[in-house]
Enzyme design. Structure first.
Site, PDB file in Angstrom:
ATOM      1  N   THR A 194     -16.113  10.483  -5.185  1.00 35.67           N
ATOM      2  CA  THR A 194     -17.458  10.280  -5.733  1.00 35.67           C
ATOM      3  C   THR A 194     -18.487  10.639  -4.662  1.00 35.67           C
ATOM      4  OG1 THR A 194     -17.740   7.952  -5.066  1.00 35.67           O
ATOM      5  CG2 THR A 194     -16.547   8.374  -7.110  1.00 35.67           C
ATOM      6  N   GLY A 195     -19.641  11.104  -5.110  1.00 34.98           N
ATOM      7  CA  GLY A 195     -20.677  11.512  -4.164  1.00 34.98           C
ATOM      8  C   GLY A 195     -20.216  12.659  -3.287  1.00 34.98           C
ATOM      9  N   GLY A 204     -23.149  15.727   2.324  1.00 33.94           N
ATOM     10  CA  GLY A 204     -22.876  14.726   3.342  1.00 33.94           C
ATOM     11  C   GLY A 204     -21.404  14.510   3.640  1.00 33.94           C
ATOM     12  N   ILE A 205     -21.047  13.243   3.819  1.00 36.09           N
ATOM     13  CA  ILE A 205     -19.689  12.888   4.211  1.00 36.09           C
ATOM     14  C   ILE A 205     -18.684  13.238   3.121  1.00 36.09           C
ATOM     15  CG2 ILE A 205     -18.196  10.929   4.820  1.00 36.09           C
ATOM     16  CD1 ILE A 205     -20.765   9.595   5.961  1.00 36.09           C
ATOM     17  N   GLY A 206     -19.053  13.067   1.853  1.00 35.18           N
ATOM     18  CA  GLY A 206     -18.143  13.386   0.765  1.00 35.18           C
ATOM     19  C   GLY A 206     -17.763  14.856   0.747  1.00 35.18           C
ATOM     20  N   SER A 257     -20.002   0.599   5.763  1.00 30.25           N
ATOM     21  CA  SER A 257     -21.039   0.874   6.755  1.00 30.25           C
ATOM     22  C   SER A 257     -20.982  -0.156   7.871  1.00 30.25           C
ATOM     23  CB  SER A 257     -22.418   0.821   6.088  1.00 30.25           C
ATOM     24  OG  SER A 257     -23.461   0.884   7.035  1.00 30.25           O
ATOM     25  N   TYR A 298     -28.707  -2.766   0.534  1.00 34.07           N
ATOM     26  CA  TYR A 298     -27.676  -1.826   1.002  1.00 34.07           C
ATOM     27  C   TYR A 298     -26.624  -2.567   1.826  1.00 34.07           C
ATOM     28  CZ  TYR A 298     -25.543   2.187   3.361  1.00 34.07           C
ATOM     29  OH  TYR A 298     -24.644   3.110   3.842  1.00 34.07           O
TER      30      TYR A 298
END
Length: 360
Positions: free
Chosen positions: A8-9, A13-15, A182, A204
């Protein structure tokens, strides 16, 4: 046999970096599915991956983790496409309207907490959350609850069949859920009586701490079925989420800050900085036997001052009692929101049904 991996995502970025790293290792034995909210960006990401790896199997799946109906529809689509999932990377996440506390930042610069402040953002970041169309807090829904629905929520209360459980818990094989958490996941931001963080200013942090707790609960309930859950921390990475913290910063100022960040890396290896480095722990877990992993550890992506990447487990500040309580509350909320969704669907069908005899 091909491994089926859903991320997902995955469009940036990181995905996206993880997808690139996975395909760099194995393009023939991998079926990769990019689950994204924005299909235009997802298509661009797919094209980029196929340019680098023309023989790769890369599929797209439209899914918005903040939307209950979108997640349910996507989960049903996954079950139609695949007879199992080997890896489900729960990576999508948002930090909307981040507010940078300048006063707290400068105070932190001259305190003993300066390294922790830079590494985790503790004390200098606050966010303003909002309510989505489903009546849920947006950060909670996107970062935690949508992923919960995707992975373990009931598809039918009567049948007791979970959304992806028949696909994930494939006989004779193990499957992995891997959460992108995180270093900003703090116990102090989480309240079991306010799991959506309606009364706080750190949604968050709360959502990421909740994902740490939920991962432990999932292991408690599903390890015997061959489903294992792990948590990673990508470190401090320069992504769209990071740039969104200081949106008014001009590009040249970010350029000036980068040497400072590289310098900080000499003191803390959590400054991974690039999405490729941040995806280190995600990629490392792909190569591990899940049954040998520590369910109470968070696996950190780390980068040394010389630029060497490695993964290190660190104990999470979580406990079984709280994790189980959160799991039960999420199940209860899942039941409530599904009932509301059914009512909305009935109302919509009634509103669009043909008029009866005698009507004008």
């Amino acid at each position: 046999m091909n491994k089926v991996v859903l991320v997902t995502g995955a469009n940036s970025g990181i995905g996206l970096a993880l997808c690139e790293r996975l395909l760099s290792q194995d393009t023939e034995g991998l079926q990769l599915c990019l689950a994204c909210r924005n299909m235009r960006r997802a298509q661009a990401a797919r094209s980029a991956l196929l340019t680098s790896h023309p023989a790769a199997q890369v599929a797209l799946l439209q899914m918005d983790t903040s939307s209950i109906s979108s997640v349910i529809t996507a989960a049903q689509e996954v079950k139609l496409r695949y007879n199992r999932l080997d890896y489900l990377y729960l990576n999508a996440g948002i930090m909307p309207n981040p507010q940078f506390d300048v006063e707290a930042f400068f105070k932190g610069l001259f305190s003993s907490n300066v390294i922790t402040m830079f590494a985790t953002g503790e004390g200098i970041l606050q966010q303003k959350d909002c309510v989505n169309a489903d009546g849920l807090r947006e950060v909670f829904a996107t970062n935690l609850f949508g992923h919960f629905l995707l992975a373990v929520a009931f598809s039918s209360v009567m049948a007791q069949i979970r959304e992806l459980e028949p696909v994930l818990c494939h006989a004779g094989r193990t499957s992995q859920l891997i959460w992108t958490s995180s270093s900003n996941a703090h116990r102090s931001a989480f309240n079991l009586d306010d799991i959506q963080h309606q009364r706080g200013t750190q949604p968050y942090s709360s959502s990421k701490y909740a994902s740490d707790l939920l991962s432990l609960a999932l292991n408690t309930h599903f390890n015997k079925q061959g489903l294992y859950s792990s948590v990673i921390c990508p470190g401090f990475v320069m992504t769209n989420l990071t740039f969104g913290i200081l949106p008014s910063f001009p590009a040249f100022l970010w350029s000036l800050l980068m040497p400072v960040f590289w310098l900080i890396r000499l003191f803390t290896n959590t400054f991974t900085l690039t999405p490729y480095n941040g995806a280190e722990a995600l990629f490392w877990l792909f190569k591990q036997k899940p049954e040998l992993l520590d369910p109470q550890a968070k696996y950190h992506s780390l980068t040394s001052g010389l630029g060497n990447n490695y993964t290190q487990p660190r104990k999470m500040d979580i406990d079984l009692e709280t994790s189980e309580a959160l799991y039960e509350r999420l199940l209860q909320l899942e039941s409530e929101v599904r009932e509301k969704l059914k009512e909305k669907q009935k109302e919509s069908q009634h509103a669009h049904s043909p008029a009866g005899p005698g009507s004008s």
